[in-house]
Every structure is written in C-alpha cells, then in structure tokens.
Design a protein around this motif. Structure first.
Motif, PDB file in Angstrom:
ATOM      1  N   UNK A 101     -14.471  -2.694  -0.252  1.00  0.00           N
ATOM      2  CA  UNK A 101     -15.369  -1.925  -1.108  1.00  0.00           C
ATOM      3  C   UNK A 101     -16.761  -1.889  -0.481  1.00  0.00           C
ATOM      4  N   UNK A 102     -17.272  -0.681  -0.262  1.00  0.00           N
ATOM      5  CA  UNK A 102     -18.642  -0.501   0.196  1.00  0.00           C
ATOM      6  C   UNK A 102     -19.542  -0.352  -1.023  1.00  0.00           C
ATOM      7  N   UNK A 103     -20.678  -1.008  -0.996  1.00  0.00           N
ATOM      8  CA  UNK A 103     -21.590  -0.992  -2.142  1.00  0.00           C
ATOM      9  C   UNK A 103     -22.938  -0.431  -1.697  1.00  0.00           C
ATOM     10  N   UNK A 104     -23.355   0.611  -2.356  1.00  0.00           N
ATOM     11  CA  UNK A 104     -24.624   1.256  -2.011  1.00  0.00           C
ATOM     12  C   UNK A 104     -25.803   0.468  -2.556  1.00  0.00           C
ATOM     13  N   UNK A 105     -26.922   0.596  -1.883  1.00  0.00           N
ATOM     14  CA  UNK A 105     -28.169   0.123  -2.454  1.00  0.00           C
ATOM     15  C   UNK A 105     -28.697   1.135  -3.454  1.00  0.00           C
ATOM     16  N   UNK A 106     -29.709   0.744  -4.166  1.00  0.00           N
ATOM     17  CA  UNK A 106     -30.334   1.652  -5.124  1.00  0.00           C
ATOM     18  C   UNK A 106     -31.434   2.481  -4.475  1.00  0.00           C
ATOM     19  N   UNK A 107     -32.183   1.866  -3.594  1.00  0.00           N
ATOM     20  CA  UNK A 107     -33.383   2.477  -3.034  1.00  0.00           C
ATOM     21  C   UNK A 107     -33.122   3.100  -1.662  1.00  0.00           C
ATOM     22  N   UNK A 108     -34.029   3.960  -1.182  1.00  0.00           N
ATOM     23  CA  UNK A 108     -33.881   4.480   0.174  1.00  0.00           C
ATOM     24  C   UNK A 108     -33.776   3.353   1.196  1.00  0.00           C
ATOM     25  N   UNK A 109     -32.908   3.541   2.175  1.00  0.00           N
ATOM     26  CA  UNK A 109     -32.690   2.547   3.225  1.00  0.00           C
ATOM     27  C   UNK A 109     -32.293   1.187   2.657  1.00  0.00           C
ATOM     28  N   UNK A 110     -31.618   1.206   1.484  1.00  0.00           N
ATOM     29  CA  UNK A 110     -31.229  -0.040   0.811  1.00  0.00           C
ATOM     30  C   UNK A 110     -32.412  -0.981   0.643  1.00  0.00           C
ATOM     31  N   UNK A 111     -33.565  -0.401   0.353  1.00  0.00           N
ATOM     32  CA  UNK A 111     -34.760  -1.190   0.069  1.00  0.00           C
ATOM     33  C   UNK A 111     -35.621  -1.526   1.260  1.00  0.00           C
ATOM     34  N   UNK A 112     -35.102  -1.345   2.483  1.00  0.00           N
ATOM     35  CA  UNK A 112     -35.873  -1.635   3.704  1.00  0.00           C
ATOM     36  C   UNK A 112     -36.503  -3.025   3.633  1.00  0.00           C
ATOM     37  N   UNK A 113     -35.649  -4.024   3.311  1.00  0.00           N
ATOM     38  CA  UNK A 113     -36.138  -5.400   3.271  1.00  0.00           C
ATOM     39  C   UNK A 113     -37.176  -5.656   2.199  1.00  0.00           C
ATOM     40  N   UNK A 114     -37.174  -4.862   1.161  1.00  0.00           N
ATOM     41  CA  UNK A 114     -38.138  -5.037   0.073  1.00  0.00           C
ATOM     42  C   UNK A 114     -39.317  -4.097   0.131  1.00  0.00           C
ATOM     43  N   UNK A 115     -39.459  -3.347   1.219  1.00  0.00           N
ATOM     44  CA  UNK A 115     -40.595  -2.431   1.338  1.00  0.00           C
ATOM     45  C   UNK A 115     -40.445  -1.214   0.447  1.00  0.00           C
ATOM     46  N   UNK A 116     -39.191  -0.833   0.132  1.00  0.00           N
ATOM     47  CA  UNK A 116     -38.938   0.364  -0.678  1.00  0.00           C
ATOM     48  C   UNK A 116     -38.236   0.032  -1.985  1.00  0.00           C
ATOM     49  N   UNK A 117     -38.313  -1.196  -2.413  1.00  0.00           N
ATOM     50  CA  UNK A 117     -37.672  -1.587  -3.662  1.00  0.00           C
ATOM     51  C   UNK A 117     -37.034  -2.951  -3.538  1.00  0.00           C
ATOM     52  N   UNK A 118     -36.879  -3.620  -4.660  1.00  0.00           N
ATOM     53  CA  UNK A 118     -36.415  -5.008  -4.617  1.00  0.00           C
ATOM     54  C   UNK A 118     -35.025  -5.233  -5.190  1.00  0.00           C
ATOM     55  N   UNK A 119     -34.426  -4.204  -5.796  1.00  0.00           N
ATOM     56  CA  UNK A 119     -33.147  -4.417  -6.486  1.00  0.00           C
ATOM     57  C   UNK A 119     -32.040  -4.901  -5.552  1.00  0.00           C
ATOM     58  N   UNK A 120     -32.094  -4.488  -4.295  1.00  0.00           N
ATOM     59  CA  UNK A 120     -31.067  -4.948  -3.345  1.00  0.00           C
ATOM     60  C   UNK A 120     -31.114  -6.464  -3.177  1.00  0.00           C
ATOM     61  N   UNK A 121     -32.308  -7.024  -3.195  1.00  0.00           N
ATOM     62  CA  UNK A 121     -32.456  -8.479  -3.004  1.00  0.00           C
ATOM     63  C   UNK A 121     -32.328  -9.257  -4.296  1.00  0.00           C
ATOM     64  N   UNK A 122     -32.742  -8.669  -5.420  1.00  0.00           N
ATOM     65  CA  UNK A 122     -32.776  -9.425  -6.671  1.00  0.00           C
ATOM     66  C   UNK A 122     -31.525  -9.248  -7.532  1.00  0.00           C
ATOM     67  N   UNK A 158     -25.511  -4.589   0.366  1.00  0.00           N
ATOM     68  CA  UNK A 158     -25.817  -3.203  -0.023  1.00  0.00           C
ATOM     69  C   UNK A 158     -26.168  -2.331   1.178  1.00  0.00           C
ATOM     70  N   UNK A 159     -25.624  -1.111   1.165  1.00  0.00           N
ATOM     71  CA  UNK A 159     -25.746  -0.183   2.280  1.00  0.00           C
ATOM     72  C   UNK A 159     -26.648   0.992   1.911  1.00  0.00           C
ATOM     73  N   UNK A 160     -27.341   1.569   2.880  1.00  0.00           N
ATOM     74  CA  UNK A 160     -28.120   2.779   2.605  1.00  0.00           C
ATOM     75  C   UNK A 160     -27.203   3.921   2.163  1.00  0.00           C
ATOM     76  N   UNK A 161     -27.527   4.540   1.051  1.00  0.00           N
ATOM     77  CA  UNK A 161     -26.675   5.593   0.520  1.00  0.00           C
ATOM     78  C   UNK A 161     -26.547   6.795   1.428  1.00  0.00           C
ATOM     79  N   UNK A 162     -27.547   7.027   2.298  1.00  0.00           N
ATOM     80  CA  UNK A 162     -27.508   8.238   3.124  1.00  0.00           C
ATOM     81  C   UNK A 162     -26.631   8.103   4.366  1.00  0.00           C
ATOM     82  N   UNK A 163     -26.114   6.901   4.644  1.00  0.00           N
ATOM     83  CA  UNK A 163     -25.253   6.733   5.824  1.00  0.00           C
ATOM     84  C   UNK A 163     -23.850   6.241   5.464  1.00  0.00           C
ATOM     85  N   UNK A 164     -23.486   6.300   4.190  1.00  0.00           N
ATOM     86  CA  UNK A 164     -22.197   5.741   3.752  1.00  0.00           C
ATOM     87  C   UNK A 164     -21.046   6.726   3.777  1.00  0.00           C
TER      88      UNK A 164
END
Length: 323
Positions: free
Chosen positions: A192-213, A232-238
């Motif tokens: 199962x592949x799981x997408x992140x919520x934010x662009x670039x799956x949060x970019x290490x927290x720079x674009x959102x924290x839900x991937x980490x929290x 979590x994977x970036x939604x644009x490359x899945x």
C-alpha cells in the motif's frame, strides 16, 4: 447464486445501464425495481426470488418486481419513488444476509430525491449500507485495471481535511484496506502506497507538518505489525506508470487526490467498491446523469465493470455474508 442489482434513481440512467450490462454479460443478476422503468424492449423475466434468476438470466433480465406507483420521467426525479429506491437497496442486503444472493451492485441514487421524498437520513449509499451491514466501519475504494485508490477523507471541504485526518481515522482506513486486499482481492502481502497531505509530502516540515505528526507515526506503528506500507509519498509522483507498478493500492488523504488520477486513467470503467462490509458491494463510478437519461446513449462500461468485479470478489470470498 445471483448478484442483486438495486434499481437506483428511476429518472436517471441506472435502469438503462443495468439493462445494457445484463445484455453484455448475461451474468445471473436479479434486478430489484419497477420493471416499467427499464428501457422499452428490455426482455424481462419477473421472478419471485433469486433462486429463479440463474435459469432466467441467459434469456431475459430477471426482475424482482416492485410497484413504485407513477411512471418515471427521464431526468425528472419523483419524490414518490424515493421509498421504493431505498427498499430496493435494503431488500438486496436482506437477500444476501439470508444466503440467497452473493453480492450487491447498486445503481446511482439521487440523495436529494431520497431526502425530499422519504427523509433519507444518510449522506449517501455507503453510509446506509454500513448501517445495514451492522453499523460497521467502511472505506470507499475506486478501482480500475490500472489503479486502486482509497481516499481517507471523502466529501468534506479541503479546509476540514487536516482537522479530520486523525491517527485513529487513518489507521482504520489502512487496516480495512489491507484486510480487503488480502481477503477479497487475493493478495497475501498487499503493498500500500500512502500519500502525504502537503506538497512534496511536507518537504521535511517546510510545507506542512502532518506527514511527521500524523501520517508517519501511523505508518511506523503498522509497519511494526508487518504491513507493507510505502510513504508518506508526494502525491504528484505516485501515479505514473512506473510508480503504480510498485504497489497494489494507494491511500490518499482527500477526495480529489484519489479520484483525479483514477478518472484520468480510466474514466469509463472505474468502479466504486465498499470495503469493510460483511458482504460484497460495488457500483458504477458515476451518478444519475439526468441530462442524458432516457436517450439510450448512456455508457454502461462502468456498470459492466462493477458487475464483473462483484462477480470476482464474491466468488473469492466464498460466503455471501462474512460475520
């Protein structure tokens, strides 16, 4: 054993695509509804129950006839029909629970017509079926030959998604998806592949924290139990071809993140399958299409795919109602 087809909204394209799908597949179906709502010229065999459907299906569409009162006007839903539409769904579930049918395929409904005509108390088909199945937790999967996707949140505003995306919700979606892929789809070790919520799956927290929290900790916990979860994977490359080869299903965080790729890949043959029910349920991945109802031009490929998927899943499951 037969597959039950509930009639859906009589003023929509449901009766037409059901008749076309029977013609194309000649599967042992049992259509529940008012036979007057089927396209003119449809060969009909009125039966008293699913036991008679298999013998009739090669020659005519088996129908468990219900009187909905007034005839249907294409494109103009009549609230008087609402209770009949609801009862057709409930009757189909009852036949499966009694062991007399093996799966349910539902034609599209008009929630507005059901609310206006019968005070329908559910947001849609899925929630009503979850209630009929014993108030179970369910998940919506959209499937075609190229992709299976599951949205963790469905018909909610984008602004509400971060608040709703709680660890318990995501864990439940992943557990139900994993169990269904294993037990119903016949995949012993689902990937199962799981997408992140934010662009670039949060970019290490720079674009959102839900991937980490939220997302990451849930995945770590379930991986420790042996689940094969990527992300979590970036939604644009899945969703390009090479990426799709690496997983069996993708779990996405919101409606469009899941539905845009599948509708782009195979708009005409997508199927909605409800995971987590004690019985197999599929439906075409389209609505009532009031604008073309009654014109004889509705595309039945999604209904055909839904019936064929119900046939495969119910045969693999082996029992109509899994307790």
């Amino acid at each position: 054993m037969t597959i039950v087809v509930s009639c859906g909204e009589p003023a929509g394209i449901g009766p037409e695509v059901a008749a076309k799908a029977w013609e194309a597949t000649r599967l042992p179906l049992l259509w529940i509804g008012d036979p007057r709502h089927l396209p003119r010229g449809t060969p009909v065999a009125e039966v008293s129950g699913p036991e008679e459907a298999e013998e009739a299906a090669p020659h005519a569409l088996p129908v468990l006839a219900r009187d909905f009162g007034p005839g249907a006007m294409p494109g103009e839903p009549n609230p008087v029909h609402a209770q009949g539409v609801i009862d057709a769904i409930a009757d189909g579930v009852r036949l499966i629970r009694e062991g007399r049918a093996r799966a349910l395929c539902t034609a599209p409904i008009s929630k507005e017509a059901l609310i206006r005509g019968a005070g329908f108390a559910y947001p849609g088909h899925t929630e009503f079926l979850a209630h009929l199945g014993g108030d179970v937790e369910v998940v919506m999967m959209l499937a075609c030959d190229a992709l299976r996707v599951v949205p963790a949140t469905i018909h909610v505003p984008i602004a509400e998604v971060p608040r709703l995306l709680a660890p318990d919700l995501l864990e439940g979606v992943l557990r139900i998806t994993h169990a269904s892929l294993r037990d119903d789809w016949g995949l012993p070790s689902p990937r199962i592949a799981v997408a992140g919520l934010n662009p670039h799956a949060g970019e290490g927290g720079l674009m959102g924290s839900e991937e980490r929290t939220v997302i990451g900790p849930v995945l770590e916990r379930l991986r420790a139990e042996g689940m094969d979860l990527r992300g979590p994977l970036p939604g644009d490359t899945m969703f390009h071809q090479e990426a799709r080869a690496g997983y069996d299903a993708a779990v996405c965080m919101y409606h469009d993140q899941a539905l845009i790729p599948i509708k782009t890949l195979d708009f005409a043959r997508g199927v909605n399958a409800t995971l987590g029910l004690p019985f197999v349920r599929t439906s075409p991945d389209h609505g009532t299409a009031f604008g073309i109802a009654g014109k004889g031009i509705a595309d039945a490929r999604s209904m055909i795919a839904a019936l064929e998927l119900a046939d495969r899943l119910s045969k693999r499951r082996g029992v109509p109602w899994r307790r």
